[in-house]
Enzyme design. Structure first.
Site, mmCIF file in Angstrom:
data_model
loop_
_atom_site.group_PDB
_atom_site.id
_atom_site.type_symbol
_atom_site.label_atom_id
_atom_site.label_comp_id
_atom_site.label_asym_id
_atom_site.label_seq_id
_atom_site.Cartn_x
_atom_site.Cartn_y
_atom_site.Cartn_z
ATOM 1 N N ALA A 59 -9.461 10.104 -0.948
ATOM 2 C CA ALA A 59 -10.285 9.551 0.126
ATOM 3 C C ALA A 59 -9.449 9.336 1.375
ATOM 4 O O ALA A 59 -8.233 9.172 1.310
ATOM 5 C CB ALA A 59 -10.909 8.241 -0.329
ATOM 6 N N ASN A 108 -0.513 4.017 7.821
ATOM 7 C CA ASN A 108 -1.782 3.887 8.540
ATOM 8 C C ASN A 108 -2.287 2.455 8.434
ATOM 9 O O ASN A 108 -2.055 1.758 7.455
ATOM 10 C CB ASN A 108 -2.818 4.885 8.002
ATOM 11 C CG ASN A 108 -3.662 4.305 6.878
ATOM 12 O OD1 ASN A 108 -4.626 3.580 7.118
ATOM 13 N ND2 ASN A 108 -3.281 4.617 5.639
ATOM 14 N N PHE A 112 -10.804 1.259 7.633
ATOM 15 C CA PHE A 112 -12.092 1.878 7.259
ATOM 16 C C PHE A 112 -12.949 2.294 8.461
ATOM 17 O O PHE A 112 -14.143 1.967 8.526
ATOM 18 C CB PHE A 112 -12.927 0.936 6.381
ATOM 19 C CG PHE A 112 -12.426 0.716 4.987
ATOM 20 C CD1 PHE A 112 -11.533 1.589 4.379
ATOM 21 C CD2 PHE A 112 -12.890 -0.375 4.247
ATOM 22 C CE1 PHE A 112 -11.092 1.376 3.080
ATOM 23 C CE2 PHE A 112 -12.453 -0.593 2.949
ATOM 24 C CZ PHE A 112 -11.544 0.279 2.362
ATOM 25 N N ASN A 168 -13.261 0.641 -3.971
ATOM 26 C CA ASN A 168 -11.944 0.548 -3.345
ATOM 27 C C ASN A 168 -11.657 -0.896 -2.951
ATOM 28 O O ASN A 168 -12.154 -1.388 -1.941
ATOM 29 C CB ASN A 168 -11.884 1.465 -2.121
ATOM 30 C CG ASN A 168 -10.513 1.494 -1.480
ATOM 31 O OD1 ASN A 168 -9.611 0.790 -1.879
ATOM 32 N ND2 ASN A 168 -10.362 2.328 -0.462
ATOM 33 N N SER A 171 -7.307 -1.276 -0.217
ATOM 34 C CA SER A 171 -6.810 -1.004 1.125
ATOM 35 C C SER A 171 -6.112 -2.241 1.681
ATOM 36 O O SER A 171 -6.666 -3.344 1.625
ATOM 37 C CB SER A 171 -7.944 -0.602 2.061
ATOM 38 O OG SER A 171 -7.487 -0.554 3.399
ATOM 39 N N ASN A 173 -5.645 -2.752 4.786
ATOM 40 C CA ASN A 173 -5.980 -2.834 6.210
ATOM 41 C C ASN A 173 -7.287 -3.559 6.504
ATOM 42 O O ASN A 173 -7.690 -3.673 7.661
ATOM 43 C CB ASN A 173 -6.025 -1.418 6.800
ATOM 44 C CG ASN A 173 -4.687 -0.721 6.654
ATOM 45 O OD1 ASN A 173 -3.643 -1.300 6.943
ATOM 46 N ND2 ASN A 173 -4.713 0.514 6.169
ATOM 47 N N THR A 174 -7.972 -4.047 5.467
ATOM 48 C CA THR A 174 -9.110 -4.930 5.637
ATOM 49 C C THR A 174 -8.678 -6.302 5.140
ATOM 50 O O THR A 174 -8.466 -6.474 3.938
ATOM 51 C CB THR A 174 -10.336 -4.433 4.841
ATOM 52 O OG1 THR A 174 -10.743 -3.162 5.348
ATOM 53 C CG2 THR A 174 -11.499 -5.400 4.957
ATOM 54 N N LYS A 205 -10.300 1.571 -7.734
ATOM 55 C CA LYS A 205 -9.051 1.996 -7.091
ATOM 56 C C LYS A 205 -8.197 0.785 -6.767
ATOM 57 O O LYS A 205 -8.655 -0.148 -6.098
ATOM 58 C CB LYS A 205 -9.331 2.803 -5.815
ATOM 59 C CG LYS A 205 -8.051 3.389 -5.199
ATOM 60 C CD LYS A 205 -8.367 4.411 -4.123
ATOM 61 C CE LYS A 205 -7.099 5.091 -3.617
ATOM 62 N NZ LYS A 205 -7.390 6.172 -2.656
ATOM 63 N N ASN A 234 -3.513 3.229 -4.240
ATOM 64 C CA ASN A 234 -3.658 3.317 -2.790
ATOM 65 C C ASN A 234 -2.267 3.235 -2.132
ATOM 66 O O ASN A 234 -1.252 3.385 -2.800
ATOM 67 C CB ASN A 234 -4.566 2.182 -2.295
ATOM 68 C CG ASN A 234 -5.346 2.544 -1.048
ATOM 69 O OD1 ASN A 234 -4.819 3.160 -0.126
ATOM 70 N ND2 ASN A 234 -6.611 2.156 -1.009
#
Length: 343
Positions: A59, A108, A112, A168, A171, A173-174, A205, A234
């Site tokens: 993804a 990164n 999202f 997911n 991540s 980044n959230t 994930k 991830n």
């Protein structure tokens, strides 16, 4: 070779512009195409899905389901689109992707960014009935007041349009998203997801930054709520001392070869905790046939990649598949499944 050359040319652009150009090229039919069938030794199953080969696209590349069929045509055995969130969102401010050229890695902090569930659903509806395994990575909006409801809404809306789904919670980044990996929050989330009654396999994930000891707890939760498997892993928020690139201090999730060792250790730990039946997808630092094969031998039923294509181009897909077939033959395995967890 032409497409790998194009990848090197795109490397002269900033990462997001290069990525967008790649997606537009695929949509225009300019991507590579595989015309020969994969060798039978690469055929395998993943949570009941029949794959022509175990090499998938992770993804993050096709966030909005714009080119899944072009990516399948390039030779991937399966493609995961997304992450998709209920409402469209811009994500974090730019710049938010940083190449670490000397490390062949990427950082990164996207957050999202995507065009939202409604447009994503329209695109998935447009490919209904076509062949190939296309999955959807489910996310939550940055400003969501009820993240569990976000996952449920996306899953419910796309119910009959994908061959698998990924919850997911990994991540970086959230803000606060990874807290959903903790046992109580994870139980609540997976119970809500299970209540949807998905008719396709559902994976969880996870991040590479958990302790090995958490494998047993997560495997128990996956089983208790009848999910089909786990994707490991991830990006990482850690920064290995081996990094040398100028951008290594940027905030966000690190992907590529620096994640390989840790993510593969987790594949091994989860395979030990889960036994032979649970489906595991290994992600993180897959950049050649050797690293793909190592994930499989550690316990992955299939693998995914993304970062390596930024540096190697789409020809990498065929190189990995050829190398996997050679290694399976040399080691006396009749199939990918025979090599899973064989180390």
């Amino acid at each position: 070779m032409i497409h790998d050359l194009a990848t090197r040319l795109l490397h002269g652009l900033d990462p997001e512009t290069a990525h967008r150009a790649g997606i537009l090229g695929l949509k225009a039919g300019l991507g590579p195409r595989q015309f020969r069938r994969d060798p039978d030794i690469l055929r395998t199953q993943l949570a009941g899905l029949n794959l022509p080969n175990p090499v998938g696209l992770a993804a993050g590349f096709d966030k909005n389901a714009e080119a899944p069929d072009a990516l399948l045509a390039a030779g991937f055995g399966f493609v995961e689109c997304g992450a998709v969130t209920p409402r469209a969102q811009d994500g974090k401010p730019r710049p938010r992707i940083f190449r670490l050229d000397e490390d062949r890695a990427v950082i990164n902090r996207m957050g999202f960014p995507n065009q939202g569930l409604a447009l994503f659903r329209t695109r998935m509806q447009a490919r209904a009935g076509r062949g190939g395994v296309v999955g959807v990575n489910l996310g939550a909006n940055l400003d969501s007041e009820d993240r569990v409801a976000d996952y449920v809404a996306c899953l419910d809306s796309l119910q009959d349009l994908a061959q698998f789904f990924t919850v997911n919670v990994s991540s970086p980044n959230t803000p606060g998203l990874r807290t959903l990996q903790s046992s109580g929050a994870l139980d609540d989330l997976l119970a809500a997801v299970a209540a949807v009654g998905a008719r396709a396999p559902v994976f969880l994930k996870i991040a590479p930054d958990i302790d090995d000891a958490e494998a047993d707890v997560m495997v128990d939760a996956i089983r208790r709520h009848s999910l089909d498997g786990i994707i490991i892993s991830n990006t990482t928020i850690t920064r290995p001392q081996t990094l040398v690139s100028a951008n290594m201090g940027e905030g966000g999730g690190l992907s590529g070869p620096p994640v390989f060792a840790r993510s593969t250790e987790l594949v091994r730990a989860f395979r030990k905790a889960a036994g032979p039946e649970m489906a595991i997808i290994g992600v993180g630092g897959v950049a050649c046939a050797d690293t793909a094969y190592a994930k499989i031998r550690a316990g992955a039923n299939a693998i995914q990649l993304y970062t390596a294509m930024i540096y190697e181009g789409p020809g990498l897909i065929q190189r990995i598949k050829r190398g996997l077939a050679e290694r399976l033959h040399v080691d006396g395995f009749a199939s990918v499944a025979d090599a899973v967890g064989a180390e």
